[in-house]
Design a protein around this motif. Structure first.
Motif, PDB file in Angstrom:
ATOM      1  N   ARG A  90      40.202  47.886  35.840  1.00  0.00           N
ATOM      2  CA  ARG A  90      39.271  47.429  37.025  1.00  0.00           C
ATOM      3  C   ARG A  90      38.092  48.472  37.214  1.00  0.00           C
TER       4      ARG A  90
ATOM      5  N   PRO B 260      35.815  42.094  37.670  1.00  0.00           N
ATOM      6  CA  PRO B 260      36.584  43.284  37.414  1.00  0.00           C
ATOM      7  C   PRO B 260      38.030  43.111  37.232  1.00  0.00           C
ATOM      8  N   GLU B 261      38.391  41.791  37.708  1.00  0.00           N
ATOM      9  CA  GLU B 261      40.057  41.714  37.920  1.00  0.00           C
ATOM     10  C   GLU B 261      40.339  40.978  36.707  1.00  0.00           C
TER      11      GLU B 261
END
Lengths: 220, 285
Positions: free
Chosen positions: A38, A97-98
């Motif tokens: 992440r 970003p997850e």
């Protein structure tokens, strides 16, 4: 993949490769590697030069391999790959970003290829060839079996398989590439290309029959 | 969709032995590899963000398939094109465009960064001397600087805005100035009288803008890009490739995460700020 939690991205595109019937061996190279952390994806989203470089290294082969298989030649594939990374760079703010970015890249790459299929230049090229026009392909593949060097044989086989795939009509080609190389299920492909599951299954079956005809010498 | 359908759950179970052999052959082949020089060039552009629309990164001097009638093409078009290029080169050498001028710096702006190097605002001549094509200017939070770019347009950078300066155009031909807007903050742009015949392209996160003569602002926040136009027209190309025209007095807001678009009247605050900038720009002409 983190995409297993939710089959769609925030922008509504289908996230491919989240399990299903496609064998693990068929997954693309990008899917086989662990996705970036992440924190790393946040750095990419912030356009940090080093992070963008690592992101490129991580996904370039995946994008180029997909595009090269979907398009007819190297020149078209390089053009399209460049366009994919330009689009990715412009839309990098939307990177989640997850999630593993691989499905997002797959969707962008597929859409770029689809746009090129619709272009008049590619249509002209398409009209000039069909599976029936390629009687010598399987014979050439058969001849390559007598080559002593294993590497040369594998390289030739790869080239001829790619050539055979490129002879398929686009609806069949995209199903083969997305299922056998990207590891997407028929349901995922159906959602991505906007067709029914039954249509995808038929296309895939016809594509394999056509390839079997083209490659019969090497298949014995 | 039925989870009881065995073919749906495992479509490969319905394949014939011949089809399975083809499938195995397909899956045994490795992904096609790209040319290394192409990969390196594209990597450099991607990581630096230095993309040029329509640029051909494929041409490298390395072996590439080329069309058969190339030699005839060279004879028919190559020589005239080379001659035309030589003429353009001569014009550009004889008649370089004007360069950049720092118009003003807000009192609270102690320094600006040029290509990552800090320059004190105590001596604006040093900043002016350091400006060059492709130069990246960053203004610290709360700061403001106004630059007259090549005598054609005024760029007012506010907040944490970073902008690359366009390359020098040819004065005697219609040309396109292009720059990139990164960071967060407000960039205000006004075109001067000498801008006529020129285009300005501004690339920012999620949206590209093109103008041929106008006064406008781009406000970039964490989540949104907002375009306010005082006069003239701005054509915005959205991430999905669609175009929107924003005319004088109007506003276009793009929410980058969702791609949602909102149109409306321009912000009153921007109207007054852009009017002031317009007046200062008119005095240049």
């Amino acid at each position: 993949m983190s995409s297993e939690k939710d089959p769609t991205h925030s922008d509504g595109v289908v996230v491919p490769g989240n399990g299903g019937s496609a064998p693990q061996a068929a997954r693309s190279s990008a899917s086989e590697l662990a996705p970036p952390s992440r924190e790393e994806l946040l750095r990419v989203r912030d356009r940090e030069e080093a992070a963008l470089g690592r992101f490129f290294d991580r996904y370039f082969s995946h994008v180029y391999g997909l595009v090269r298989r979907l398009l007819r030649d190297e020149t078209l594939a390089e053009d399209a790959t460049q366009e994919v990374f330009l689009k990715v760079h412009r839309a990098i703010d939307r990177l989640d970003p997850e999630r593993d970015p691989a499905p997002w890249l797959t969707t962008i790459a597929y859409n770029v290829c689809r746009d090129r299929w619709r272009s008049s230049a590619d249509k002209m090229d398409r009209q000039s060839s069909s599976i029936e026009d390629q009687p010598g392909l399987s014979n050439r593949l058969g001849d390559s079996r007598s080559t002593p060097e294993e590497d040369a044989l594998a390289h030739e086989r790869q080239r001829l398989v790619q050539e055979a795939i490129s002879r398929l009509p686009e609806p069949q080609r995209e199903v083969v590439v997305l299922h056998d190389y990207e590891g997407m299920t028929h349901d995922e492909i159906a959602q991505m290309v906007g067709a029914s599951h039954a249509a995808i299954r038929k296309r895939y079956s016809r594509a394999l029959n056509a390839l079997a005809d083209l490659l019969k010498e090497t298949l014995g | 969709m039925s989870s009881q359908d065995p073919i749906r759950n495992d479509p490969d179970s319905a394949l014939s032995p011949a089809q399975l052999r083809v499938q195995a052959l397909l899956r045994s082949t490795e992904a096609p590899a790209a040319r290394e020089d192409f990969r390196i060039r594209l990597r450099q552009r991607f990581s630096s963000g230095d993309f040029e629309v329509g640029e051909d990164l494929r041409s490298s001097g390395a072996a590439r398939p080329s069309p058969a009638p190339r030699s005839r093409w060279k004879l028919r078009y190559g020589v005239p094109l080379a001659a035309a290029a030589a003429v353009v080169l001569m014009f550009s050498l004889w008649n370089p465009g004007t360069t950049w001028e720092v118009m003003s710096v807000a009192a609270n702006t102690a320094h600006v960064n040029l290509d990552g190097e800090e320059f004190s605002c105590d001596d604006l001549s040093l900043i002016q001397a350091a400006l060059h094509p492709g130069c990246k200017i960053e203004v610290p939070e709360g700061g403001q600087i106004e630059i007259l770019d090549q005598g054609k347009l005024v760029l007012q950078l506010n907040g944490s805005v970073a902008v690359t300066l366009p390359s020098l155009p040819f004065r005697w031909f219609g040309s396109t100035l292009e720059s990139v807007f990164t960071g967060r903050g407000t960039l205000r742009v006004a075109t001067a009288e000498q801008f006529a015949g020129t285009r300005y392209r501004l690339r920012s996160a999620g949206v590209d803008l093109e103008v041929t003569g106008t006064t406008f602002a781009v406000i970039q926040t964490e989540d949104e890009t907002c375009i306010c136009v005082l006069d003239g027209e701005v054509v915005a190309t959205l991430p999905d490739g669609s175009k929107r025209s924003v005319s004088g007095g109007r506003r276009l807001t793009i929410r980058r995460a969702s791609g949602q678009i909102e149109e409306g009247e321009m912000h009153p605050e921007e109207r007054s700020q852009l009017r002031e900038l317009r007046m200062r720009t008119d005095h240049i002409s």
